[in-house]
Design an enzyme around this catalytic site. Structure first.
Site, PDB file in Angstrom:
ATOM      1  N   LYS A 121       0.830  -1.199   0.000  1.00 50.83           N
ATOM      2  CA  LYS A 121       0.000   0.000   0.000  1.00 50.83           C
ATOM      3  C   LYS A 121       0.869   1.254   0.000  1.00 50.83           C
ATOM      4  CE  LYS A 121      -2.326   3.453   2.003  1.00 50.83           C
ATOM      5  NZ  LYS A 121      -1.981   4.485   2.989  1.00 50.83           N
ATOM      6  N   ASP A 139      -6.111   0.667   0.043  1.00 49.45           N
ATOM      7  CA  ASP A 139      -6.196   0.889   1.480  1.00 49.45           C
ATOM      8  C   ASP A 139      -7.603   0.532   1.947  1.00 49.45           C
ATOM      9  OD1 ASP A 139      -7.929   3.038   0.871  1.00 49.45           O
ATOM     10  OD2 ASP A 139      -6.207   4.305   0.526  1.00 49.45           O
TER      11      ASP A 139
END
Length: 214
Positions: A121, A139
Site C-alpha cells: 500500500k 487501502d
DNA sequence: ATCCCGAGGG
DNA sequence: CCCTCTGGAT
C-alpha cells in the site's frame, strides 16, 4: 456490467465530484511521504498531519532518523497509535535507506517493500505520488468502496489490486484511488454511508440492492 | 463498540 | 487465513 465498464463510470463520476485529487498528507520530500504514510496505519491522516511538523523538525533527514533515540521518536508520534512498532520501523527503515540506498528513497516496488514497515500500500502510494508511475493503492477505503460498488467480494488487498489494475486505465489508477479516499471519508464512510448524496449511486451495486429491498 | 489512507508474523 | 500493535474520535 463488467469491471471495465464499472471502472469507467466510477472514474468519470469521481473526477467530476473531486476535480483535484490531492494527497491529504502534508509532506515536502519523498522521505516525509514515506514516513507519513507509514504513520497513517489505523489512524486518520488529519492526526498524522498534526504530529509530523514537530517530528520532521526534530528529525530533518534520513541520518537524523537513523541515529535517533527511539523513545524520542515514540514521543513525537504517540498519539497516532501503534507507536512502538511505527517508531521501530521508521528508524530501521532510515538505517536501511542510509546503508543500502545511498540515503535516497528507491523508485521500484521491489526495493520499497524491502524497507521495514513498508508494504504494497505504502510502496504503491510513493510510486504514484513521487515517481508518477501507474499505481493502484489499496487501502481500507479502496477495499470498502470497490466492494460496495460491485468490483469484487474479497478481502485480500493483493487480489483486489490485481482486479482493479485489470479494470482501470493505468493513467487513471492513481488519481482514482486518491478520490476513493476522499469519497470514502466524505460520503461512503464505513459506519453510515450517505447514499442519497452519492455521485455513484446509479451504478452502485450495494445501493441498487438496498433500493430493491425497500 | 467500531473505525481510522497498514504491516508483519504465525 | 488469523492475530497483534494502539491512541483518538464518534
Amino acid at each position: 456490467m463488467t469491471n471495465k465498464e464499472r471502472a469507467s463510470l466510477a472514474v468519470a463520476a469521481l473526477k467530476k465530484e473531486y476535480p483535484d485529487s490531492i494527497c491529504s498528507l502534508t509532506y515536502h520530500d519523498p522521505l516525509q511521504l514515506l514516513i507519513s504514510t507509514r504513520l497513517a496505519a489505523q489512524c486518520t491522516d488529519l492526526r498524522v498531519n498534526m504530529v509530523t511538523p514537530k517530528l520532521f523538525s526534530d528529525f530533518p533527514d534520513v541520518c537524523a532518523f537513523a541515529d535517533a533515540d527511539i523513545s524520542a521518536v515514540e514521543e513525537d508520534i504517540r498519539t497516532c497509535g501503534l507507536y512502538k512498532t511505527k517508531a521501530r520501523d521508521i528508524i530501521a527503515m532510515c538505517q536501511m535507506l542510509r546503508d543500502e540506498f545511498g540515503g535516497k528513497v528507491p523508485d521500484t516496488l521491489e526495493e520499497l517493500t524491502r524497507l521495514p514497515g513498508i508494504g504494497r500500500k505504502t510502496a504503491n502510494l510513493v510510486l504514484g505520488d513521487i515517481f508518477h508511475k501507474p499505481a493502484v493503492v489499496v487501502d481500507t477505503h479502496c477495499i470498502r468502496l470497490t466492494r460496495r460498488l460491485g468490483f469484487h467480494n474479497l478481502k485480500d488487498p493483493y487480489k483486489i489490486e490485481m482486479i482493479l489494475k485489470d479494470a482501470l486505465d493505468p493513467k487513471e489508477s492513481n488519481d482514482f484511488c486518491h478520490r476513493l479516499v476522499l469519497h470514502g471519508r466524505a460520503v461512503c464512510d464505513a459506519r453510515k454511508p450517505k447514499c442519497e448524496q452519492c455521485c455513484m449511486k446509479e451504478f452502485c451495486e450495494t445501493y441498487l440492492e438496498n433500493e430493491k429491498n425497500s
